[in-house]
Design an enzyme around this catalytic site. Structure first.
Site, mmCIF file in Angstrom:
data_model
loop_
_atom_site.group_PDB
_atom_site.id
_atom_site.type_symbol
_atom_site.label_atom_id
_atom_site.label_comp_id
_atom_site.label_asym_id
_atom_site.label_seq_id
_atom_site.Cartn_x
_atom_site.Cartn_y
_atom_site.Cartn_z
ATOM 1 N N ARG A 87 -5.587 -13.999 3.627
ATOM 2 C CA ARG A 87 -4.156 -13.729 3.650
ATOM 3 C C ARG A 87 -3.478 -14.574 4.730
ATOM 4 O O ARG A 87 -4.078 -14.855 5.782
ATOM 5 C CB ARG A 87 -3.957 -12.240 3.969
ATOM 6 C CG ARG A 87 -2.519 -11.744 4.094
ATOM 7 C CD ARG A 87 -1.831 -11.722 2.787
ATOM 8 N NE ARG A 87 -0.688 -10.782 2.777
ATOM 9 C CZ ARG A 87 0.307 -10.876 1.907
ATOM 10 N NH1 ARG A 87 0.313 -11.833 1.002
ATOM 11 N NH2 ARG A 87 1.293 -9.997 1.933
ATOM 12 N N THR A 111 2.164 -14.557 -7.998
ATOM 13 C CA THR A 111 0.720 -14.508 -7.788
ATOM 14 C C THR A 111 -0.022 -14.900 -9.070
ATOM 15 O O THR A 111 0.549 -15.017 -10.134
ATOM 16 C CB THR A 111 0.303 -13.083 -7.327
ATOM 17 O OG1 THR A 111 1.122 -12.688 -6.237
ATOM 18 C CG2 THR A 111 -1.140 -13.014 -6.924
ATOM 19 N N THR A 136 -2.123 -16.413 -4.183
ATOM 20 C CA THR A 136 -0.676 -16.284 -4.286
ATOM 21 C C THR A 136 0.056 -17.180 -3.300
ATOM 22 O O THR A 136 -0.496 -17.554 -2.258
ATOM 23 C CB THR A 136 -0.246 -14.825 -4.035
ATOM 24 O OG1 THR A 136 1.157 -14.685 -4.265
ATOM 25 C CG2 THR A 136 -0.576 -14.395 -2.626
ATOM 26 N N ASP A 148 6.902 -10.041 2.982
ATOM 27 C CA ASP A 148 6.156 -8.809 2.690
ATOM 28 C C ASP A 148 6.118 -7.858 3.889
ATOM 29 O O ASP A 148 5.608 -6.743 3.777
ATOM 30 C CB ASP A 148 4.718 -9.127 2.265
ATOM 31 C CG ASP A 148 4.591 -9.292 0.762
ATOM 32 O OD1 ASP A 148 5.571 -9.027 0.048
ATOM 33 O OD2 ASP A 148 3.503 -9.678 0.287
ATOM 34 N N SER A 164 -0.058 -6.340 1.575
ATOM 35 C CA SER A 164 -0.031 -6.911 0.233
ATOM 36 C C SER A 164 -0.277 -5.815 -0.798
ATOM 37 O O SER A 164 -0.656 -4.685 -0.457
ATOM 38 C CB SER A 164 -1.119 -7.983 0.106
ATOM 39 O OG SER A 164 -1.282 -8.412 -1.229
ATOM 40 N N SER A 165 -0.058 -6.157 -2.070
ATOM 41 C CA SER A 165 -0.430 -5.272 -3.178
ATOM 42 C C SER A 165 -1.550 -5.866 -4.026
ATOM 43 O O SER A 165 -1.905 -5.293 -5.053
ATOM 44 C CB SER A 165 0.787 -5.005 -4.070
ATOM 45 O OG SER A 165 1.785 -4.308 -3.375
ATOM 46 N N GLY A 181 1.969 -9.960 -9.920
ATOM 47 C CA GLY A 181 3.216 -9.255 -10.179
ATOM 48 C C GLY A 181 3.680 -8.355 -9.060
ATOM 49 O O GLY A 181 4.151 -7.246 -9.323
ATOM 50 N N GLY A 182 3.518 -8.778 -7.811
ATOM 51 C CA GLY A 182 4.035 -7.997 -6.700
ATOM 52 C C GLY A 182 3.420 -6.612 -6.634
ATOM 53 O O GLY A 182 2.234 -6.412 -6.916
#
Length: 567
Positions: A103, A383, A401, A425, A443-444, A464-465
């Site tokens: 990340r 992403t 992403t 984010d 993050s998701s 998709g977030g």
């Protein structure tokens, strides 16, 4: 041949649910690809071909995944690239699990109030939004620990794609058109993705990325240091220091790039109805939320209720509302905040399950733990996700992403790649997810592997977030509880309620009586038709009886799943 995750039940095993599909196929339904050797699931046919070629030349799942990631940065640059980051879950054929966090991190100059007040960042655009990229460091770390090929060999196919050009698919053309106004703000970006008259590239045209090919060659020749301490780093920093548009500032320095490290994290290992769930820990919220929801749902007989029934959809939505209350309150970068371990505990889930009123939805407070995270300001990321399974039974679930489509819209001159806008984010000051130097925003992303009898029967994840989490969760439920094969699981309708009692639901294939019953239980339905634009999910898995590998791309995305043809 359909891939049946529950066929092992015939051998006296773990599940007593049907193995035939009961889902209503959508208009875009398609079967998966199968091979006794290896498979690659992506939403880029050009990148998938790179991964398959690596498998066919003796590479393992990690080799193929890393090579595919670099190729995705060329073929699907709106979603992934060396200007971004991500997460990976890896399960080897012996059952050992590892999770890699690559990340992005915040620059040292960030403050907890950087994203308050006016600024170009409010459109998720510009240099202020850019986190230190992690893809190059992450892919190097993955190869160093588990790969059999060099970083140079893993990058080489992507360099050739960039040099010779890729055909612009409709999905990329649509993304360029949607982001043309942002691209025009930055000359290096406009030069790549717009015609000289300012109009966007069209589907069918060739996208040649000469500067990206040059950057990739630098990394091939000099390793990750070319990106974090060499010519590419200096080009990024020079662009950060150059005069800026009104309302933005460049934060990243050479020291920030030099300090970046990918991190191997302790995996989250859970269980659901006798299966092992291998998930990604924070700073992504995906793994924690998925395990919490599965633990809550384990107390309901979803199979008897039936797929797409009022009871099943209601229980799933309520479990999400509970998990979202905890997610928004407590999840952030574990190097900066303490994550309550109870969130993935089955006893805690039983306590939360008891709060569900079967007759009517209601708001849920987070559990009582000392923290406060807050909601991120950019819920609509793009992403891309990929899964790889090789002939040895090693499995990779990896999400890459640059945040939303086109990231920050910034390309530093001469580098050729889009920089992420991941810093959007972060949440507000005073929360567990507030900005801080070197911190990783929540993050998701939800790369997840499900194992049954020691076999990785499902690798899942999506794009998709914040919708990613439910996309991954629902494929687990569709296969485990409702007996769907992978193609039907990824095609099936989806729902999502992030705590507001507004239920986004792909309603076209849901019985009208179910929709009316959900409204009677207090939900406001946001009807999305047959297919919503997000999330886009990729699946792969091994049939535990036959050993056949299957991969399938989401009906909502480009079809980039390929099967290995030779051992």
């Amino acid at each position: 041949m359909r891939f049946c995750l529950l066929a092992v039940a015939l051998c006296g095993a773990l599940a007593l649910v049907p193995t035939t599909s009961s889902a209503r196929e959508g208009s875009r339904f398609h079967p998966g690809v199968t091979s006794p050797y290896g498979v690659v699931a992506t939403e880029s046919p050009q990148a998938a071909a790179v991964g398959r070629d690596v498998l066919e030349h003796g590479g393992n799942a990690i080799d193929a995944a890393v090579s595919t990631v670099f190729a995705l940065g060329v073929a699907r640059p709106q979603s992934c690239g060396i200007g971004g980051g991500g997460f990976m879950v890896y399960r080897d054929h012996s059952g050992s699990v590892a999770t890699l966090d690559f990340r992005e991190t915040a620059p040292a100059a960030i403050r907890n109030d950087t994203f308050t007040g006016p600024g170009l960042y409010q459109t998720f655009t510009g240099h202020t939004t850019v986190g230190v990229p992690g893809v190059v460091a992450g892919m190097s770390a993955a190869l160093a620990r588990y790969g059999t090929i060099s970083l140079r060999d893993a990058i080489a196919p992507a360099e050739r794609l960039a040099q010779h050009g890729v055909t612009v698919l409709p999905s990329l053309a649509d993304s360029i058109a949607a982001n043309a106004a942002r691209a025009k703000l930055f000359p290096a970006t406009a030069k790549i993705y717009l015609h000289p008259d300012g109009t966007p590239l069209n589907a069918g045209e060739t996208l040649r990325l000469k500067d990206l090919a040059r950057s990739l060659r630098l990394i091939m020749n000099r390793g990750p240091s070319a990106f974090y301490d060499g010519k590419i780093a200096r080009e990024i920093v020079a662009d950060m220091e150059a005069p800026k548009l009104e309302g933005e500032q460049g934060l990243m320095t050479l020291s920030d790039l030099q300090a970046y490290r990918a991190k191997w994290r302790t995996p989250l290992i859970g269980s659901y109805r006798g299966r092992e769930i291998d998930a990604m820990p924070p700073p992504t919220s995906g793994g924690t939320a998925i395990l919490e929801m599965l633990n809550v749902l384990e107390g309901f007989d979803l199979a008897s209720a039936g797929m797409s029934s009022t009871e099943a959809d209601y229980d799933i939505a309520e479990a999400q509302r509970i998990a979202w209350a905890d997610r928004n309150a407590y999840l952030g970068d574990p190097d900066f905040v303490s994550i309550p371990p109870q969130l993935t505990d089955k006893g805690y889930a039983a306590q939360r399950r008891s709060e569900i009123d079967p007759g009517h939805t209601h708001a849920y407070a987070p559990g009582s733990f000392p923290a406060a995270a807050g909601a991120e300001t950019n819920p609509n990321g793009s992403t891309t996700h990929m899964d790889v399974i090789d002939r040895h039974g090693n499995a990779v679930s990896l999400t890459c992403t640059i945040e939303q489509e086109f990231g920050s819209a910034v390309v530093a001159p001469h580098t050729g790649f889009l920089l992420n806008n991941e810093l959007t984010d972060f949440s507000g000051p005073g929360t567990a997810n507030e900005p801080a130097p070197f911190k990783r925003p929540r993050s998701s992303m939800s790369p997840t592997i499900v194992a049954q009898g020691g076999v990785p029967v499902l690798a899942t994840g999506g794009a998709g977030g914040s919708r990613i989490i439910m996309g991954a969760l629902e494929t687990i439920l569709d296969t485990v509880d409702f007996g769907q094969d992978l193609p039907h699981a990824v095609d099936a309708e989806r729902l999502d309620d992030q705590g507001s009692a507004t239920l986004e639901i792909e309603d076209a294939r849901v019985d009208p009586s179910v929709l009316s019953a959900l409204e009677a239980k207090g939900y406001t339905l946001s009807r999305k038709g047959e297919y919503n634009i997000r999330p886009r999910v990729q699946l792969a898995g091994i049939d535990p009886l036959s050993g056949l590998r299957t991969a399938v791309s989401d009906s909502r995305s480009d079809q980039g799943s390929l099967a290995q043809r030779v051992p």
